[in-house]
Design an enzyme around this catalytic site. Sequence first.
Site, short mmCIF file in Angstrom:
data_model
loop_
_atom_site.label_atom_id
_atom_site.label_comp_id
_atom_site.label_asym_id
_atom_site.label_seq_id
_atom_site.Cartn_x
_atom_site.Cartn_y
_atom_site.Cartn_z
N GLN A 76 -5.21 -9.40 3.85
CA GLN A 76 -4.55 -9.31 2.67
C GLN A 76 -3.50 -10.59 2.45
O GLN A 76 -3.02 -10.59 1.34
CB GLN A 76 -3.80 -7.92 2.56
CG GLN A 76 -4.62 -6.63 2.60
CD GLN A 76 -3.85 -5.54 2.75
OE1 GLN A 76 -3.41 -4.81 1.95
NE2 GLN A 76 -3.90 -4.92 4.15
N HIS A 107 -6.92 -11.42 -0.69
CA HIS A 107 -6.10 -11.63 -2.12
C HIS A 107 -5.95 -13.09 -1.99
O HIS A 107 -5.05 -13.78 -2.45
CB HIS A 107 -4.82 -11.06 -1.53
CG HIS A 107 -4.78 -9.81 -1.47
ND1 HIS A 107 -3.88 -8.84 -0.85
CD2 HIS A 107 -5.50 -8.63 -2.18
CE1 HIS A 107 -3.89 -7.50 -0.95
NE2 HIS A 107 -5.16 -7.45 -1.98
N CYS A 145 -2.52 -30.14 -13.80
CA CYS A 145 -3.83 -30.25 -13.33
C CYS A 145 -3.99 -31.74 -14.07
O CYS A 145 -3.46 -32.18 -15.16
CB CYS A 145 -4.93 -29.36 -13.72
SG CYS A 145 -6.51 -30.07 -13.66
N GLY A 171 -0.38 -4.30 10.70
CA GLY A 171 0.63 -4.61 10.00
C GLY A 171 0.40 -4.33 8.45
O GLY A 171 0.60 -5.27 7.75
N THR A 172 -0.21 -3.18 8.11
CA THR A 172 -0.37 -3.09 6.65
C THR A 172 0.26 -1.71 6.34
O THR A 172 0.04 -0.70 6.95
CB THR A 172 -1.76 -3.12 6.17
OG1 THR A 172 -1.74 -3.05 4.86
CG2 THR A 172 -2.57 -2.15 6.72
N1 APR Z 1 4.30 -5.64 13.71
C1 APR Z 1 3.68 -4.66 13.18
N2 APR Z 1 3.59 -4.15 12.10
C2 APR Z 1 4.76 -4.52 11.24
C3 APR Z 1 5.66 -5.60 11.63
C4 APR Z 1 5.40 -6.24 12.83
N3 APR Z 1 6.10 -7.16 13.26
N4 APR Z 1 6.53 -5.96 10.79
C5 APR Z 1 6.49 -4.94 9.58
N5 APR Z 1 5.25 -4.18 9.94
C6 APR Z 1 4.78 -3.17 9.19
C7 APR Z 1 5.47 -2.46 8.28
O1 APR Z 1 5.87 -1.36 8.93
C8 APR Z 1 4.87 -2.21 7.16
O2 APR Z 1 3.75 -0.98 7.25
O3 APR Z 1 3.89 -4.01 8.15
C9 APR Z 1 3.64 -3.55 6.92
C10 APR Z 1 3.80 -4.43 5.86
O4 APR Z 1 3.65 -3.76 4.80
P1 APR Z 1 3.46 -4.49 3.20
O5 APR Z 1 4.70 -5.14 3.29
O6 APR Z 1 3.51 -3.21 2.39
O7 APR Z 1 2.37 -5.55 3.44
P2 APR Z 1 0.83 -5.28 3.04
O8 APR Z 1 0.51 -3.94 3.40
O9 APR Z 1 0.24 -6.43 3.54
O10 APR Z 1 0.96 -5.13 1.40
C11 APR Z 1 -0.32 -5.37 0.74
O11 APR Z 1 0.88 -5.77 -1.32
O12 APR Z 1 2.47 -6.94 -2.19
C12 APR Z 1 1.07 -6.96 -2.02
O13 APR Z 1 -0.42 -8.73 -2.18
C13 APR Z 1 0.41 -7.96 -1.44
O14 APR Z 1 -1.02 -8.31 0.23
C14 APR Z 1 0.03 -7.65 -0.45
C15 APR Z 1 -0.45 -6.06 -0.55
#
Ligand code: APR
Length: 248
Positions: free
Chosen positions: A102, A120, A149, A188-189
């Site tokens: 993502q 994304h 552009c 990490g999502t």
């Molecule tokens: N190691 C592991 N996990 C981690 C760490 C780390 N060092 N730091 C943070 N996290 C976890 C958090 O606990 C959380 O669950 O990573 C996750 C980050 O979540 P989001 O910030 O919501 O990111 P993501 O899931 O990628 O968001 C999805 O949302 O805003 C839009 O387009 C954007 O691609 C993004 C999408």
Amino acid sequence: MNDLIQKTAQDLAGAKNVVALTGAGISVESGIPPFRGPGGLWEKIDPLEFAHIDAFMKDPAKVWNFFIKEMKEILDNAGPNDAHKSLARLEELGIVTTIITQNVDGLHQIAGNTDVIEFHGNFAWQRCLDCDERFETVRLDISQIPPRCSCGGIYKPDCVFFGEIIPPHHLLRSEQVASTCTIMLVIGTSAEVHPAALMPVIAKQAGATVIEINLEKTSLTQKTSDYIIMGKAGEIMKRLTSEVERLL
Ligand code: APR
């Protein structure tokens, strides 16, 4: 945690066709803030005001000045961490085949992974809103905002803003690899944004083992994941990969 790392290493050492779904958390140890949770970007700025396509079309200069320029600075100074490098190593070992990310930071490819679905998009590219020409962000002249552009059209990062659809070929391919993988590592999502958050569910329904690596539990933990290893992605992936290498 040691037992879970041992168990996961045994699962991975005997596996082929492992897919990883990654989110902002995997790049936090590279100095890129997450979007949600403590220190998240969306705590500081309103995503509907700065990361929604309607906001960009309404006032591209504002979005460039207060969001995109800051993102560019952060991404220009970021490099792969141990988690990215470990996934590249697991590909070398013939275990990990594909990464669905993502993230728009391109760090998986820089680390060495060769099959990365940029769900994304990628910030390394801009796209002209008029002629659709793609242009490398590193070559972009941002002394003029919004950057334009040669056709006169406005450049927008080639990333999926809120209100935009996921490129159909990325969605289709992600569903394909999710439905045929043996193990899905979900790293990490927060699993709050769809349709990316559906990929572990598709994998689970197709019989794969779903393993989460995150600082905290997510909406997947109860219903979809077989188990979660809680901690920093860089530290866990490094230990996991060296354990896999020991077992091979
Ligand atoms: N190691 C592991 N996990 C981690 C760490 C780390 N060092 N730091 C943070 N996290 C976890 C958090 O606990 C959380 O669950 O990573 C996750 C980050 O979540 P989001 O910030 O919501 O990111 P993501 O899931 O990628 O968001 C999805 O949302 O805003 C839009 O387009 C954007 O691609 C993004 C999408």
